[in-house]
Write a protein that holds these residues in place. Structure first.
Motif, PDB file in Angstrom:
ATOM      1  N   CYS A   1       0.672  -1.205  -0.085  1.00 51.42           N
ATOM      2  CA  CYS A   1       0.269   0.021  -0.081  1.00 51.42           C
ATOM      3  C   CYS A   1       1.074   1.362   0.169  1.00 51.42           C
ATOM      4  O   CYS A   1       0.620   2.339  -0.626  1.00 51.42           O
ATOM      5  N   ARG A   2       1.938   1.281   0.739  1.00 53.58           N
ATOM      6  CA  ARG A   2       2.748   2.476   0.678  1.00 53.58           C
ATOM      7  C   ARG A   2       3.498   2.894  -0.595  1.00 53.58           C
ATOM      8  O   ARG A   2       3.653   1.820  -1.396  1.00 53.58           O
ATOM      9  N   VAL A   3       3.655   4.011  -0.924  1.00 53.60           N
ATOM     10  CA  VAL A   3       4.092   4.455  -2.139  1.00 53.60           C
ATOM     11  C   VAL A   3       5.681   4.866  -1.980  1.00 53.60           C
ATOM     12  O   VAL A   3       6.384   5.337  -3.017  1.00 53.60           O
ATOM     13  N   ASP A   4       6.240   4.679  -0.640  1.00 62.02           N
ATOM     14  CA  ASP A   4       7.528   5.126  -0.683  1.00 62.02           C
ATOM     15  C   ASP A   4       8.552   3.982  -0.284  1.00 62.02           C
ATOM     16  O   ASP A   4       9.870   4.132   0.449  1.00 62.02           O
ATOM     17  N   THR A   5       8.129   2.696  -0.691  1.00 63.78           N
ATOM     18  CA  THR A   5       8.951   1.339  -0.509  1.00 63.78           C
ATOM     19  C   THR A   5      10.057   1.236  -1.533  1.00 63.78           C
ATOM     20  O   THR A   5      11.067   0.283  -1.126  1.00 63.78           O
ATOM     21  N   SER A   6       9.555   1.750  -2.717  1.00 73.42           N
ATOM     22  CA  SER A   6      10.622   1.580  -3.868  1.00 73.42           C
ATOM     23  C   SER A   6      11.570   2.843  -3.734  1.00 73.42           C
ATOM     24  O   SER A   6      11.277   3.816  -3.534  1.00 73.42           O
ATOM     25  N   HIS A   7      12.851   2.357  -3.916  1.00 71.55           N
ATOM     26  CA  HIS A   7      14.193   3.115  -4.213  1.00 71.55           C
ATOM     27  C   HIS A   7      14.593   3.413  -5.730  1.00 71.55           C
ATOM     28  O   HIS A   7      15.638   3.844  -5.800  1.00 71.55           O
ATOM     29  N   ALA A   8      13.694   2.878  -6.555  1.00 69.41           N
ATOM     30  CA  ALA A   8      14.117   3.141  -7.932  1.00 69.41           C
ATOM     31  C   ALA A   8      14.339   4.593  -8.498  1.00 69.41           C
ATOM     32  O   ALA A   8      15.227   4.673  -9.161  1.00 69.41           O
ATOM     33  N   LEU A   9      13.549   5.472  -8.120  1.00 68.73           N
ATOM     34  CA  LEU A   9      13.573   6.838  -8.402  1.00 68.73           C
ATOM     35  C   LEU A   9      14.860   7.350  -8.052  1.00 68.73           C
ATOM     36  O   LEU A   9      15.766   8.169  -8.806  1.00 68.73           O
ATOM     37  N   LYS A  10      15.316   6.953  -6.701  1.00 69.56           N
ATOM     38  CA  LYS A  10      16.456   7.761  -6.156  1.00 69.56           C
ATOM     39  C   LYS A  10      17.796   7.030  -6.696  1.00 69.56           C
ATOM     40  O   LYS A  10      18.854   8.038  -7.006  1.00 69.56           O
ATOM     41  N   SER A  11      17.658   5.627  -6.762  1.00 71.70           N
ATOM     42  CA  SER A  11      18.934   4.910  -7.337  1.00 71.70           C
ATOM     43  C   SER A  11      19.093   5.114  -8.817  1.00 71.70           C
ATOM     44  O   SER A  11      20.230   4.907  -9.270  1.00 71.70           O
ATOM     45  N   SER A  12      18.221   5.678  -9.524  1.00 70.65           N
ATOM     46  CA  SER A  12      18.268   5.555 -11.123  1.00 70.65           C
ATOM     47  C   SER A  12      19.213   6.859 -11.428  1.00 70.65           C
ATOM     48  O   SER A  12      19.040   7.805 -11.009  1.00 70.65           O
ATOM     49  N   PRO A  13      19.943   6.693 -12.355  1.00 75.67           N
ATOM     50  CA  PRO A  13      20.836   7.697 -12.874  1.00 75.67           C
ATOM     51  C   PRO A  13      20.057   8.791 -13.843  1.00 75.67           C
ATOM     52  O   PRO A  13      18.933   8.207 -14.507  1.00 75.67           O
ATOM     53  N   TRP A  14      20.712   9.856 -14.096  1.00 76.79           N
ATOM     54  CA  TRP A  14      19.894  10.738 -14.902  1.00 76.79           C
ATOM     55  C   TRP A  14      20.166  10.384 -16.444  1.00 76.79           C
ATOM     56  O   TRP A  14      19.128  10.761 -17.368  1.00 76.79           O
TER      57      TRP A  14
ATOM     58  N   LYS B   1      15.854   8.652 -14.942  1.00 73.54           N
ATOM     59  CA  LYS B   1      15.023   8.912 -13.938  1.00 73.54           C
ATOM     60  C   LYS B   1      13.474   8.380 -14.508  1.00 73.54           C
ATOM     61  O   LYS B   1      12.726   8.358 -13.604  1.00 73.54           O
ATOM     62  N   VAL B   2      13.379   8.509 -15.895  1.00 70.85           N
ATOM     63  CA  VAL B   2      11.867   8.058 -16.505  1.00 70.85           C
ATOM     64  C   VAL B   2      11.821   6.723 -16.167  1.00 70.85           C
ATOM     65  O   VAL B   2      10.650   6.318 -15.525  1.00 70.85           O
ATOM     66  N   GLY B   3      12.655   6.008 -16.594  1.00 74.25           N
ATOM     67  CA  GLY B   3      12.530   4.234 -15.935  1.00 74.25           C
ATOM     68  C   GLY B   3      12.468   4.177 -14.483  1.00 74.25           C
ATOM     69  O   GLY B   3      11.684   3.409 -14.058  1.00 74.25           O
ATOM     70  N   GLY B   4      13.114   5.049 -13.693  1.00 77.02           N
ATOM     71  CA  GLY B   4      12.982   4.669 -12.220  1.00 77.02           C
ATOM     72  C   GLY B   4      11.591   5.329 -11.798  1.00 77.02           C
ATOM     73  O   GLY B   4      11.264   4.640 -11.026  1.00 77.02           O
ATOM     74  N   PHE B   5      11.101   6.282 -12.456  1.00 81.73           N
ATOM     75  CA  PHE B   5       9.819   6.762 -11.873  1.00 81.73           C
ATOM     76  C   PHE B   5       8.737   5.559 -12.353  1.00 81.73           C
ATOM     77  O   PHE B   5       7.703   5.484 -11.268  1.00 81.73           O
ATOM     78  N   ILE B   6       8.872   5.115 -13.327  1.00 82.79           N
ATOM     79  CA  ILE B   6       7.787   3.901 -13.757  1.00 82.79           C
ATOM     80  C   ILE B   6       8.205   2.778 -12.892  1.00 82.79           C
ATOM     81  O   ILE B   6       7.125   2.304 -12.548  1.00 82.79           O
ATOM     82  N   ALA B   7       9.198   2.353 -12.498  1.00 89.95           N
ATOM     83  CA  ALA B   7       9.309   1.425 -11.726  1.00 89.95           C
ATOM     84  C   ALA B   7       9.042   1.487 -10.410  1.00 89.95           C
ATOM     85  O   ALA B   7       8.898   0.565  -9.700  1.00 89.95           O
ATOM     86  N   SER B   8       8.677   2.907 -10.106  1.00 88.48           N
ATOM     87  CA  SER B   8       8.362   2.950  -8.438  1.00 88.48           C
ATOM     88  C   SER B   8       6.659   2.946  -8.260  1.00 88.48           C
ATOM     89  O   SER B   8       6.209   3.110  -7.348  1.00 88.48           O
ATOM     90  N   ILE B   9       6.048   2.565  -9.619  1.00 88.49           N
ATOM     91  CA  ILE B   9       4.550   2.393  -9.437  1.00 88.49           C
ATOM     92  C   ILE B   9       4.462   0.954  -8.334  1.00 88.49           C
ATOM     93  O   ILE B   9       5.092  -0.046  -8.479  1.00 88.49           O
TER      94      ILE B   9
END
Length: 542
Positions: A249-262, A375-383
């Protein structure tokens, strides 16, 4: 003169680009949901998911450009097909991959790559050799309809059971998409039916914002419970009770956006050298035939939409051949799936009335640019996973309906066709259920989640010979719903007498189309009514 030229170029290129990007937004679920399912199943991290998502976007853009230029030349988008999802999950859950350590993702991905490359080469051979043209004589709407419908129906055990892990978010996601696509479908904004066309991205955005508010207000915060702590290390019974809701349920469990490079450039063999296994490759070769049948249905439906006539056999062979080569690229880059025509694209063409190759090609270029932004891939991966499952419920339902819609090219009310389709659909669910449940006792403690249990059939299926590889192939193939539906539909449709009109053959293979040159789409986009720049007459002809 130059001012007039530049003004005309602006008025033509800008709206065309917007329409092209609109195509990709409307089928966003088909593009991004595949890696969001298979990478976690392979034991991949959020960073791995982000990288695979970027790779999928890159390969989809490149293969779409290739297909519109050298393939069928229809305005169709290439991407990871759900046809490859079931066999991919079956390979991922093979007995030899159970109990692997932390590097299981790359190991399994290399096995998938090898199987996809061999199957794709086989598909390219079928297309360019002309064998596919002969094989297509056995294929018509009565065969395509249950085969594609079985692809969508086969994932019922994955959809809502995962939505139920966080029902208040998953149910909102499903309801929003249904409301947008059905109840608000006729509402237009600036001449665009945005709710119908963008039902998936709009529903995702609103639900994500709703889940974010719940997370920030502490609705899923339990004292002493950390979402990133493995379940085996949790001592508190209180935390064990709520850990599932915390993770889903939480939306902050994935670190994909933070860990992905620009910036990240997807490159071939990024996961290592592919591993080639004959038994897994044989399974994928059979699946590549099903994928070709899916694409043939899309070719006919889109061609009838944009040109009011079916494509020629040469166009079909060339399109299937290039899809095989495109899937080889997908295997080399490591998307986890072959690259085929996305069936949902046909629905988008029907709704938007935009059948321009130029628009699709401009959208593909935008997709390639976005794939380079990590960051686009990281954003999508954090769904969150529950939103992915909720979107898949809608996408698979749409895939089922789009498959059955092919029956409109035949006599859908014919008792012959009704019986063939009904038998194909029923046994496509019943026979795989027998294989999937064989040898599993009610009290058995399986190490995989319940929604992955249908894909571990290779270790306990009823087919047991002295050759382990043959057992693997037969148990796996006969547990795939689409394979059973395809085999039954082909056998019954080609042995039960029926007229060409009744079977729909007269629509799919007009004699006069065989004498015409291969189709080449030409775009004509003309503005009208000064001051209304985004209202256009869209016409595509051969």
């Amino acid at each position: 003169m130059s001012v007039v030229f530049l003004t005309g170029f602006y008025y033509v290129s800008v709206p065309i680009g917007l329409y092209g990007f609109q195509h990709y937004l409307s089928i966003l679920g088909s593009l991004i949901l595949f890696p969001l399912v298979i990478v976690p199943a392979m034991g991949g991290t959020s960073e791995d998911t982000s990288n695979v998502v970027s790779t999928v976007l890159f390969v989809s853009g490149v293969t779409t450009l290739l297909h519109t230029s050298f393939g069928s030349r229809l305005p169709l988008i290439q991407g990871p097909s759900f046809v490859f999802l079931a066999p991919a999950l079956a390979i991922i859950n093979s007995p030899e991959f159970q109990g692997l350590n932390g590097n299981s993702f790359k190991h399994i991905m290399k096995e998938l790559q090898g199987a996809i490359i061999i199957a794709s080469a086989f598909q390219a051979f079928l297309g360019y050799s002309g064998i596919m043209s002969l094989f297509l004589r056995l294929i018509n709407p009565v065969v395509v309809a249950p085969t594609i419908a079985a692809v969508g129906l086969s994932f019922y055990s994955y959809g809502f059971p995962l939505v139920g892990t966080c029902i208040e978010i998953g149910a909102v996601q499903i309801l929003l998409v249904i409301i947008f696509s059905l109840y608000l479908r006729k509402i237009s904004v600036f001449g665009h039916r945005i709710f119908l066309i963008y039902a998936v991205p709009l529903g995702l955005a609103i639900t994500w914002a709703f889940a974010f508010l719940l997370t920030e207000t502490g609705a899923y915060s339990y004292k002493g419970c950390e979402p990133n702590v493995p379940a085996s290390n949790i001592i508190s019974e209180h935390c064990r009770k709520h850990i599932s809701r915390v993770k889903n349920c939480r939306v902050d469990t994935s670190h994909a956006l933070k860990s992905s490079p620009w910036f990240r450039f997807p490159y071939p063999l990024q996961w290592g050298t592919p591993v080639f296994s004959w038994k897994m490759a044989l399974v994928m070769c059979v699946v590549s035939i099903i994928a070709s049948v899916d694409s043939v249905g899309s070719y006919h439906a889109s061609s009838l939409l944009v040109a009011s006539r079916p494509p020629t056999p040469g166009v079909l062979s060339r399109g299937i051949g290039l899809e095989g080569l495109s899937s080889v690229l997908a295997g080399l880059w490591g998307t986890g799936s072959g690259s085929t025509t996305l069936t949902e694209n046909v629905h988008t063409i029907a709704v938007t009335k935009m059948g321009s190759r130029r628009a699709v090609e401009l959208g593909a270029c935008v997709l390639i640019v976005l794939s380079l932004i990590g960051k686009v891939g990281g954003f999508i991966a954090s769904i969150p996973p529950v939103m992915v499952a909720a979107l898949l419920c809608f996408m698979w339902a749409m895939l089922t309906a789009l498959g059955l819609s092919n029956l409109r090219y035949s006599e859908a009310g014919s008792s012959r066709n009704i019986i063939i389709v009904g038998l194909s659909l029923f046994f496509s669910l019943s026979i795989p259920a027998y294989f999937q449940q064989y040898g599993i006792s009610p009290n058995s403690n399986l190490s995989v989640p319940s929604y992955f249990q249908p894909y571990i059939v290779a270790s306990h299926g009823p087919f047991r010979s002295k050759n382990g590889g043959v057992n693997y192939v037969m148990n796996t193939l006969l547990s795939l719903h689409m394979v059973i539906a395809f085999l039954l539909a082909v056998i019954l449709d080609n042995t039960v007498p029926g007229s060409r009109q009744e079977r729909g053959v007269y629509v799919w293979s007009e004699l006069e189309t065989a004498r015409r040159e291969p189709a080449v789409v030409k775009d004509y986009v003309l503005p009208f009514r000064f001051g209304r720049a985004f209202r256009w007459v869209k016409w595509v002809g051969f």
